[in-house]
Motif scaffolding. Structure first.
Motif, PDB file in Angstrom:
ATOM      1  N   ARG A 273       0.833  -1.218   0.000  1.00 40.47           N
ATOM      2  CA  ARG A 273       0.000   0.000   0.000  1.00 40.47           C
ATOM      3  C   ARG A 273       0.860   1.257   0.000  1.00 40.47           C
ATOM      4  O   ARG A 273       0.540   2.238  -0.677  1.00 40.47           O
ATOM      5  CB  ARG A 273      -0.949  -0.011   1.187  1.00 40.47           C
ATOM      6  CG  ARG A 273      -2.031  -1.058   1.070  1.00 40.47           C
ATOM      7  CD  ARG A 273      -3.137  -0.840   2.104  1.00 40.47           C
ATOM      8  NE  ARG A 273      -4.041  -1.951   2.186  1.00 40.47           N
ATOM      9  CZ  ARG A 273      -5.009  -2.234   1.327  1.00 40.47           C
ATOM     10  NH1 ARG A 273      -5.173  -1.473   0.270  1.00 40.47           N
ATOM     11  NH2 ARG A 273      -5.804  -3.272   1.502  1.00 40.47           N
ATOM     12  N   ALA A 274       1.971   1.239   0.747  1.00 43.09           N
ATOM     13  CA  ALA A 274       2.885   2.382   0.765  1.00 43.09           C
ATOM     14  C   ALA A 274       3.514   2.596  -0.608  1.00 43.09           C
ATOM     15  O   ALA A 274       3.663   3.730  -1.072  1.00 43.09           O
ATOM     16  CB  ALA A 274       3.960   2.180   1.827  1.00 43.09           C
ATOM     17  N   LYS A 275       3.874   1.512  -1.277  1.00 40.42           N
ATOM     18  CA  LYS A 275       4.456   1.595  -2.617  1.00 40.42           C
ATOM     19  C   LYS A 275       3.437   2.156  -3.607  1.00 40.42           C
ATOM     20  O   LYS A 275       3.763   3.002  -4.439  1.00 40.42           O
ATOM     21  CB  LYS A 275       4.923   0.211  -3.065  1.00 40.42           C
ATOM     22  CG  LYS A 275       5.622   0.190  -4.377  1.00 40.42           C
ATOM     23  CD  LYS A 275       6.938   0.922  -4.298  1.00 40.42           C
ATOM     24  CE  LYS A 275       7.695   0.774  -5.611  1.00 40.42           C
ATOM     25  NZ  LYS A 275       8.918   1.555  -5.607  1.00 40.42           N
ATOM     26  N   ILE A 276       2.197   1.702  -3.517  1.00 47.35           N
ATOM     27  CA  ILE A 276       1.127   2.207  -4.381  1.00 47.35           C
ATOM     28  C   ILE A 276       0.926   3.700  -4.143  1.00 47.35           C
ATOM     29  O   ILE A 276       0.831   4.488  -5.084  1.00 47.35           O
ATOM     30  CB  ILE A 276      -0.185   1.429  -4.144  1.00 47.35           C
ATOM     31  CG1 ILE A 276      -0.064   0.008  -4.676  1.00 47.35           C
ATOM     32  CG2 ILE A 276      -1.376   2.155  -4.789  1.00 47.35           C
ATOM     33  CD1 ILE A 276      -1.193  -0.915  -4.246  1.00 47.35           C
ATOM     34  N   SER A 277       0.870   4.083  -2.890  1.00 52.79           N
ATOM     35  CA  SER A 277       0.670   5.491  -2.548  1.00 52.79           C
ATOM     36  C   SER A 277       1.804   6.351  -3.100  1.00 52.79           C
ATOM     37  O   SER A 277       1.567   7.421  -3.667  1.00 52.79           O
ATOM     38  CB  SER A 277       0.579   5.645  -1.027  1.00 52.79           C
ATOM     39  OG  SER A 277       0.427   6.994  -0.670  1.00 52.79           O
ATOM     40  N   GLY A 278       3.024   5.872  -2.944  1.00 51.83           N
ATOM     41  CA  GLY A 278       4.165   6.617  -3.472  1.00 51.83           C
ATOM     42  C   GLY A 278       4.115   6.733  -4.982  1.00 51.83           C
ATOM     43  O   GLY A 278       4.424   7.785  -5.552  1.00 51.83           O
ATOM     44  N   ALA A 279       3.717   5.668  -5.658  1.00 50.50           N
ATOM     45  CA  ALA A 279       3.628   5.686  -7.114  1.00 50.50           C
ATOM     46  C   ALA A 279       2.544   6.646  -7.583  1.00 50.50           C
ATOM     47  O   ALA A 279       2.737   7.393  -8.547  1.00 50.50           O
ATOM     48  CB  ALA A 279       3.366   4.280  -7.646  1.00 50.50           C
TER      49      ALA A 279
END
Length: 65
Positions: A46-52
């Protein structure tokens, strides 16, 4: 079209192996540890998605000027 759509999932895909794993052999403590580890992995995804998403929005805003 994604390559996975054409070729199908890889037989050595870790997620596929994880989903097929027999849970009957695991103790309650092992199952709880597994859930904790998977929840951590979900949070990381979820953190990776948010950053992307934020990165893309920033890039789009920059190039719209």
């Amino acid at each position: 079209m994604d390559l996975d759509d054409i070729l199908g999932p890889r037989p050595d895909d870790p997620l596929t192996a994880l989903l097929r794993e027999d849970l009957d052999r695991l103790s309650v403590a092992e199952l709880e540890a597994r859930v904790t580890a998977l929840e951590g992995e979900i949070a990381r995804c979820r953190a990776k998605i948010s950053g992307a998403v934020n990165h893309r929005a920033s890039a789009e805003a920059l190039f719209k000027r």
